[in-house]
Motif scaffolding. Structure first.
Motif, PDB file in Angstrom:
ATOM      1  N   GLY A 181      -1.366  45.124  15.289  1.00  0.00           N
ATOM      2  CA  GLY A 181      -0.022  44.723  15.704  1.00  0.00           C
ATOM      3  C   GLY A 181       0.584  43.713  14.748  1.00  0.00           C
ATOM      4  O   GLY A 181       0.546  43.903  13.528  1.00  0.00           O
ATOM      5  N   ALA A 182       1.134  42.637  15.305  1.00  0.00           N
ATOM      6  CA  ALA A 182       1.882  41.654  14.509  1.00  0.00           C
ATOM      7  C   ALA A 182       1.040  41.053  13.384  1.00  0.00           C
ATOM      8  O   ALA A 182       1.514  40.920  12.256  1.00  0.00           O
ATOM      9  CB  ALA A 182       2.433  40.555  15.409  1.00  0.00           C
ATOM     10  N   THR A 225       1.401  35.346  13.791  1.00  0.00           N
ATOM     11  CA  THR A 225       0.615  35.934  14.858  1.00  0.00           C
ATOM     12  C   THR A 225       1.548  36.623  15.844  1.00  0.00           C
ATOM     13  O   THR A 225       2.759  36.605  15.674  1.00  0.00           O
ATOM     14  CB  THR A 225      -0.281  34.867  15.544  1.00  0.00           C
ATOM     15  OG1 THR A 225      -1.179  35.519  16.442  1.00  0.00           O
ATOM     16  CG2 THR A 225       0.528  33.806  16.255  1.00  0.00           C
ATOM     17  N   GLY A 226       0.966  37.226  16.860  1.00  0.00           N
ATOM     18  CA  GLY A 226       1.816  37.850  17.865  1.00  0.00           C
ATOM     19  C   GLY A 226       1.138  39.003  18.570  1.00  0.00           C
ATOM     20  O   GLY A 226      -0.069  39.214  18.452  1.00  0.00           O
ATOM     21  N   THR A 227       1.957  39.735  19.261  1.00  0.00           N
ATOM     22  CA  THR A 227       1.500  40.829  20.117  1.00  0.00           C
ATOM     23  C   THR A 227       0.793  41.926  19.336  1.00  0.00           C
ATOM     24  O   THR A 227       1.105  42.168  18.164  1.00  0.00           O
ATOM     25  CB  THR A 227       2.696  41.431  20.888  1.00  0.00           C
ATOM     26  OG1 THR A 227       2.210  42.489  21.717  1.00  0.00           O
ATOM     27  CG2 THR A 227       3.756  41.994  19.952  1.00  0.00           C
ATOM     28  N   ARG A 228      -0.103  42.588  20.023  1.00  0.00           N
ATOM     29  CA  ARG A 228      -0.744  43.775  19.439  1.00  0.00           C
ATOM     30  C   ARG A 228       0.179  44.988  19.595  1.00  0.00           C
ATOM     31  O   ARG A 228      -0.031  45.999  18.963  1.00  0.00           O
ATOM     32  CB  ARG A 228      -2.080  44.048  20.131  1.00  0.00           C
ATOM     33  CG  ARG A 228      -3.108  42.991  19.799  1.00  0.00           C
ATOM     34  CD  ARG A 228      -4.368  43.179  20.631  1.00  0.00           C
ATOM     35  NE  ARG A 228      -5.256  42.056  20.435  1.00  0.00           N
ATOM     36  CZ  ARG A 228      -6.463  42.150  19.894  1.00  0.00           C
ATOM     37  NH1 ARG A 228      -6.945  43.312  19.530  1.00  0.00           N
ATOM     38  NH2 ARG A 228      -7.216  41.091  19.736  1.00  0.00           N
ATOM     39  N   ASN A 229       1.189  44.868  20.468  1.00  0.00           N
ATOM     40  CA  ASN A 229       2.111  45.975  20.764  1.00  0.00           C
ATOM     41  C   ASN A 229       3.438  45.765  20.046  1.00  0.00           C
ATOM     42  O   ASN A 229       4.448  45.439  20.653  1.00  0.00           O
ATOM     43  CB  ASN A 229       2.309  46.088  22.282  1.00  0.00           C
ATOM     44  CG  ASN A 229       0.974  46.295  22.981  1.00  0.00           C
ATOM     45  OD1 ASN A 229       0.205  47.183  22.625  1.00  0.00           O
ATOM     46  ND2 ASN A 229       0.686  45.450  23.955  1.00  0.00           N
ATOM     47  N   LEU A 230       3.402  45.956  18.753  1.00  0.00           N
ATOM     48  CA  LEU A 230       4.544  45.708  17.885  1.00  0.00           C
ATOM     49  C   LEU A 230       5.557  46.849  17.974  1.00  0.00           C
ATOM     50  O   LEU A 230       5.179  48.012  17.860  1.00  0.00           O
ATOM     51  CB  LEU A 230       4.019  45.578  16.454  1.00  0.00           C
ATOM     52  CG  LEU A 230       4.941  45.014  15.397  1.00  0.00           C
ATOM     53  CD1 LEU A 230       5.303  43.577  15.717  1.00  0.00           C
ATOM     54  CD2 LEU A 230       4.255  45.097  14.035  1.00  0.00           C
ATOM     55  N   THR A 231       6.837  46.505  18.158  1.00  0.00           N
ATOM     56  CA  THR A 231       7.890  47.527  18.160  1.00  0.00           C
ATOM     57  C   THR A 231       8.361  47.784  16.723  1.00  0.00           C
ATOM     58  O   THR A 231       8.153  46.950  15.834  1.00  0.00           O
ATOM     59  CB  THR A 231       9.109  47.079  18.997  1.00  0.00           C
ATOM     60  OG1 THR A 231       9.682  45.905  18.391  1.00  0.00           O
ATOM     61  CG2 THR A 231       8.720  46.779  20.448  1.00  0.00           C
TER      62      THR A 231
END
Length: 183
Positions: free
Chosen positions: A17-18, A161-167
């Motif tokens: 993701g991110a 860093t961030g979400t594993r569910n990247l748009t």
């Protein structure tokens, strides 16, 4: 802007993701990359992998109760989430600017474990930027509130860093961030 990307370092975690996207962009633009991890953790991206030993992990060992209180929700007491929280400490401690992709909640925290990077950034008084995936915009933490912003990577050390569910929109916004910062 006349930033020499080779003088910059991204501190991240290399997860799907991110974090993987931040790493791909760092590689594309010639930014150095350090991905903090721990034994037994599987990464999508292992460039610049830095495996934290137990002593190093302990430096980031903030009580899970403090994490839960600060974020207003409870986290599992499990060993893996603790190590993730501890490794996030190292990302934020090393990166002066903090860039995060996720969702800002009504209580002004950020969803999930990613929220801990944001809270640490606030505690350390660092410039914090969140790409809010539902609102499709960057926000900066200013005067105890989220304000729309157009961030630029200008400090030589930054965390991503961030979400594993990247748009797709978020990935495009991340590309724009690097383009704006290093073109």
């Amino acid at each position: 802007m006349n930033n020499d990307p080779s003088q910059f370092t991204l501190y991240s975690g290399g997860h799907r993701g991110a974090e993987a996207e931040f790493g791909k962009l760092a590689a594309k633009y010639g930014v150095k990359e350090v991905n903090f991890t721990f034994d037994g953790n599987m990464l999508d991206r292992d460039t610049g992998m830095r495996v934290l030993n137990q002593e190093e992990l302990e430096k980031g060992n903030i009580s899970m109760d403090i994490v839960s209180t600060r974020l207003g929700r409870s986290f599992s007491k499990g060993n893996r989430i603790r190590k993730v929280i501890q490794s996030i400490f190292h990302m934020v401690n090393n990166g002066y600017q903090i860039f995060v992709v996720g969702w800002i909640l009504p209580d002004k925290t950020v969803k999930g474990g990613t929220g801990w990077a944001v809270e640490l950034g606030k505690l350390f008084n660092r410039p914090v930027f969140v790409y809010e995936q539902d609102r499709k915009a960057w926000f900066s933490w200013v005067d105890n509130d989220w304000k729309m912003a157009t961030p630029v990577i200008h400090h030589k050390s930054f965390a991503g860093t961030g979400t594993r569910n990247l748009t797709d929109d978020a990935a495009a916004a991340m590309q724009d961030l690097f383009e704006r910062s290093f073109k």
